[in-house]
Design a protein around this motif. Structure first.
Motif, PDB file in Angstrom:
ATOM      1  N   ASN B 397       0.926  -1.332   0.098  1.00 43.48           N
ATOM      2  CA  ASN B 397      -0.301   0.063  -0.122  1.00 43.48           C
ATOM      3  C   ASN B 397       0.979   1.271   0.094  1.00 43.48           C
ATOM      4  O   ASN B 397       2.050   1.227   0.512  1.00 43.48           O
ATOM      5  CB  ASN B 397      -0.786  -0.095   1.203  1.00 43.48           C
ATOM      6  N   SER B 398       0.382   2.185  -0.472  1.00 42.08           N
ATOM      7  CA  SER B 398       0.901   3.599  -0.400  1.00 42.08           C
ATOM      8  C   SER B 398       0.889   4.238   0.858  1.00 42.08           C
ATOM      9  O   SER B 398       0.102   3.872   1.819  1.00 42.08           O
ATOM     10  CB  SER B 398       0.328   4.672  -1.554  1.00 42.08           C
ATOM     11  N   VAL B 399       1.942   4.904   1.000  1.00 42.28           N
ATOM     12  CA  VAL B 399       1.943   5.727   2.425  1.00 42.28           C
ATOM     13  C   VAL B 399       2.231   7.172   2.161  1.00 42.28           C
ATOM     14  O   VAL B 399       3.219   7.461   1.298  1.00 42.28           O
ATOM     15  CB  VAL B 399       3.199   5.150   3.408  1.00 42.28           C
ATOM     16  N   ASN B 400       1.604   8.022   2.686  1.00 45.57           N
ATOM     17  CA  ASN B 400       1.623   9.363   2.483  1.00 45.57           C
ATOM     18  C   ASN B 400       2.555  10.077   4.027  1.00 45.57           C
ATOM     19  O   ASN B 400       2.123   9.550   5.011  1.00 45.57           O
ATOM     20  CB  ASN B 400       0.722  10.384   2.480  1.00 45.57           C
ATOM     21  N   VAL B 401       3.612  10.631   3.779  1.00 44.55           N
ATOM     22  CA  VAL B 401       4.378  11.323   4.594  1.00 44.55           C
ATOM     23  C   VAL B 401       4.318  12.744   4.977  1.00 44.55           C
ATOM     24  O   VAL B 401       4.456  13.441   3.854  1.00 44.55           O
ATOM     25  CB  VAL B 401       5.988  10.787   4.542  1.00 44.55           C
ATOM     26  N   TYR B 402       3.699  13.194   6.205  1.00 49.08           N
ATOM     27  CA  TYR B 402       3.515  14.730   5.992  1.00 49.08           C
ATOM     28  C   TYR B 402       4.666  15.393   6.957  1.00 49.08           C
ATOM     29  O   TYR B 402       4.647  14.812   8.111  1.00 49.08           O
ATOM     30  CB  TYR B 402       2.144  15.017   6.675  1.00 49.08           C
ATOM     31  N   ALA B 403       5.295  16.420   6.545  1.00 44.64           N
ATOM     32  CA  ALA B 403       6.401  16.765   7.332  1.00 44.64           C
ATOM     33  C   ALA B 403       6.545  18.317   7.169  1.00 44.64           C
ATOM     34  O   ALA B 403       6.450  18.752   6.205  1.00 44.64           O
ATOM     35  CB  ALA B 403       7.760  16.145   6.940  1.00 44.64           C
ATOM     36  N   ALA B 404       7.003  18.988   8.323  1.00 43.63           N
ATOM     37  CA  ALA B 404       7.478  20.080   8.427  1.00 43.63           C
ATOM     38  C   ALA B 404       8.501  20.650   9.038  1.00 43.63           C
ATOM     39  O   ALA B 404       8.693  19.833  10.310  1.00 43.63           O
ATOM     40  CB  ALA B 404       6.271  21.214   8.858  1.00 43.63           C
ATOM     41  N   GLY B 405       9.236  21.609   8.862  1.00 45.92           N
ATOM     42  CA  GLY B 405      10.398  21.759   9.690  1.00 45.92           C
ATOM     43  C   GLY B 405      11.254  23.073   9.531  1.00 45.92           C
ATOM     44  O   GLY B 405      10.830  23.744   8.709  1.00 45.92           O
ATOM     45  N   ILE B 406      11.785  23.349  10.535  1.00 42.77           N
ATOM     46  CA  ILE B 406      12.621  24.625  10.472  1.00 42.77           C
ATOM     47  C   ILE B 406      14.300  24.616  10.397  1.00 42.77           C
ATOM     48  O   ILE B 406      14.669  23.886  11.128  1.00 42.77           O
ATOM     49  CB  ILE B 406      12.459  25.747  11.539  1.00 42.77           C
ATOM     50  N   ASP B 407      14.846  24.775   9.125  1.00 45.67           N
ATOM     51  CA  ASP B 407      16.361  24.628   8.925  1.00 45.67           C
ATOM     52  C   ASP B 407      17.176  25.837   9.693  1.00 45.67           C
ATOM     53  O   ASP B 407      16.701  27.069   9.034  1.00 45.67           O
ATOM     54  CB  ASP B 407      16.774  24.357   7.356  1.00 45.67           C
ATOM     55  N   PHE B 408      18.221  25.664  10.219  1.00 48.02           N
ATOM     56  CA  PHE B 408      18.865  27.078  10.466  1.00 48.02           C
ATOM     57  C   PHE B 408      20.507  26.745  10.501  1.00 48.02           C
ATOM     58  O   PHE B 408      20.937  25.590  10.506  1.00 48.02           O
ATOM     59  CB  PHE B 408      18.404  27.400  12.036  1.00 48.02           C
ATOM     60  N   VAL B 409      21.136  27.632  10.257  1.00 45.38           N
ATOM     61  CA  VAL B 409      22.388  27.664  10.384  1.00 45.38           C
ATOM     62  C   VAL B 409      23.330  28.967  11.235  1.00 45.38           C
ATOM     63  O   VAL B 409      22.441  29.808  11.206  1.00 45.38           O
ATOM     64  CB  VAL B 409      23.358  27.780   8.998  1.00 45.38           C
ATOM     65  N   PHE B 410      24.273  28.649  11.697  1.00 46.33           N
ATOM     66  CA  PHE B 410      24.849  29.790  12.467  1.00 46.33           C
ATOM     67  C   PHE B 410      26.280  29.588  12.617  1.00 46.33           C
ATOM     68  O   PHE B 410      26.798  28.674  12.179  1.00 46.33           O
ATOM     69  CB  PHE B 410      24.315  29.948  13.881  1.00 46.33           C
TER      70      PHE B 410
END
Lengths: 135, 410
Positions: B397-410
């Motif tokens: 079966n197909s799977v949906n992946v929902y993702a959100a994120g904040i990338d940072f560099v310093f």
């Protein structure tokens, strides 16, 4: 209402009379044998693609820095930051040293035979050599 | 616990950010990168993970899929010599967040075009090997598992030589590397186990940049040695115990004990022209002597368009089996070994998977990017790269992946 319009028109005209952004020049040390450079070549040093010259940057967030990368490589500050983070986090290169003003950049370039920097055209004097003008 | 840890890590990162200005002035520069992400899928039957990641993500939100924190220190001894150390905290082969030394090397600049690095360096198998863990440096949320799962070795204890030269307007970089790669591999089958590998490896990566275009060709050869690979060792021990020469041969063919020679060849292209952003890679994994690991072909194509600070993108990724280097002997039906051999034939078949994903990167503030991404994962053979519950061999079966994120560099 009419006064407002007149004022707006006057300020628009005043704005139009000023150049959109001041001319920026790319400078190198007086001992550097290079005499002319294209913007594609200059961008190589500032985007970490060549280590022949040592780039010297203006302060992060400054207008001249944003204008410079837009003119020389059509990149905004976030794109430039992303390009450098690719190089920095592999230890392949370190980002250019930052200086706070045209005078400090000029001094850094005058002190280092391999340095390349950029300043407002109005800040140029005979301590450095101009190899590219970005209108 | 995990959340507390990450909060502590972010606090530590923030306080380092405050100090970075002062530390950066001398010969020591400290920098860092990270991602704070949350992800969930629409299925708990099969779990989604990054390559070599033990903790799968199911239908409840998890921060472990994409969150990481990297800290790097570089000390410049003089114009020619510098030292760099990088540690990375993430969820990898353990269920918890762990911290590992990703790089640790001395770099010596021979001249303006050439430098040598000695220590722990990157294994540049892929286009984005160098910065695959730096979310901020990437358009997509994570490297496509279909391809990056085919060679989950990230670094080499040894060294490399980098040579950079401009031929007219084309910048060419050649990177030759060699050494021994050591690390842990997560084996998802049989309820999950971790094996240690130690593999002599060498190779070459050639990159050419012309204006907005970059092309890259890389070839890596390794002798992959894993001695504690429990599921495979159980099979090979059983075969050897039969004392039948053909079965002993089969056991020798399958095993990774003592090391097996494999190669990985990759072709990558990127374009960042006007506002169009393209990134594509194709790779072949091949065996150069018999081994149970299947040969594969994999690839992906990503296309995006930059609207100012917002960059929406789409990508398609896949991997397919390209045959096996092991020939399984045939026995008459009803032979006591017939079921075992049928099982081994099944083992030699590569999983296959396709994904379509859409996402968006928004550079909303200085050194910060917000990303959202939805992956539509379609396992084709054996459940693809999804982590299946113990005892389950296939998942279609197909799977949906929902993702959100904040990338940072310093």
């Amino acid at each position: 209402m009419k006064k407002v319009l007149t004022a707006l028109l006057a300020s628009a005209l005043a704005a139009a009379a000023l150049p959109a952004s001041a001319e920026i020049v790319v400078i190198v040390n007086k001992d550097n044998p290079a005499s002319r450079m294209f913007s594609e070549q200059a961008s190589q040093f500032f985007l970490g693609k060549s280590a022949m010259f040592t780039p010297v940057d203006q302060a992060e967030g400054s207008k001249i820095r944003a204008d410079f990368y837009q003119k020389v490589a059509e990149k905004d500050p976030a794109q430039v930051k992303a390009i450098w983070s690719k190089l920095v986090f592999t230890g392949k290169a370190t980002p250019p040293k930052e200086y706070k003003s045209n005078a400090e950049v000029k001094k850094a370039v005058a002190d280092d035979p391999k340095a390349i920097g950029y300043i407002d055209k109005s800040a140029v004097d005979d301590s450095v050599k101009v190899i590219l003008t970005l209108p | 616990m995990k959340k507390q840890f990450l909060a502590a890590a972010v606090l530590a990162a923030t306080s380092m950010l405050a100090q970075a200005g002062t530390l950066g002035d001398g010969n020591l520069s400290i920098s860092g990168f990270g991602t704070l992400g949350v992800a969930k899928t629409d299925s708990d039957d099969a779990k989604f993970a990054r390559y070599n990641q033990a903790a799968g993500t199911g239908d409840s939100p998890r921060i472990g899929l994409d969150s990481n924190l990297g800290l790097q220190a570089t000390y410049t001894f003089n114009e020619s010599l510098s030292g760099t150390v990088q540690v990375l905290t993430r969820k990898n082969t353990s269920q918890q967040f762990t911290t590992d030394l990703t790089w640790g090397f001395l770099k010596y600049k021979l001249n303006d075009e050439t430098n040598v690095r000695v220590g722990r360096v990157v294994l540049p198998a892929f286009l984005i090997s160098d910065y695959q863990n730096v979310g901020y440096a990437n358009t997509m949320m994570r490297p496509p598992i279909e391809m990056y799962g085919q060679a989950p070795i990230e670094n080499v204890d040894g060294g490399d030589v980098n040579w950079q030269h401009a031929f007219g307007d084309t910048n060419v970089t050649v990177q030759a590397f060699g050494g021994v790669s050591r690390g842990k591999l997560y084996i998802p089958t049989g309820g999950g186990s971790v094996a240690k590998h130690q593999s002599p490896v060498y190779g070459l990566a050639v990159t050419a940049e012309y204006g907005p275009f970059t092309g890259r060709l890389a070839h890596a050869r390794a002798k992959i040695e894993v001695n504690n690979l429990a599921p495979i060792n159980a099979v090979t021990d059983g075969l050897a115990a039969t004392k039948i020469p053909a079965m002993i041969q089969l056991a020798d063919d399958l095993t990774l004990k003592g090391g097996k020679r494999m190669s990985f060849t990759e072709l990558g292209l990127t374009m960042d022209w006007k506002n169009i952003v393209l990134q594509a890679e194709y790779a072949q994994r091949r065996a150069h002597e018999p081994v149970y690991i299947p040969e594969t072909n994999s690839g992906y194509l990503m296309a995006g368009y930059r609207f100012g600070k917002v960059l929406p993108y789409y990508a398609h990724a896949y991997y397919k089996g390209a045959g096996s280097s092991v020939t399984v002997p045939t026995v008459p039906a009803g032979h006591p070994l017939a079921p075992t051999l049928a099982g081994i034939r099944g083992l030699l078949v590569s999983p296959e998977q396709k994904s379509d994903l859409i996402g968006m990167r928004w550079d909303f503030a200085k050194s910060l990017a917000l990303k959202v991404q939805i992956d539509h994962v379609k396992p084709q053979v054996k459940g693809g790269s999804l982590i299946l519950p113990s005892g389950v061999m296939t998942y279609g079966n197909s799977v949906n992946v929902y993702a959100a994120g904040i990338d940072f560099v310093f």
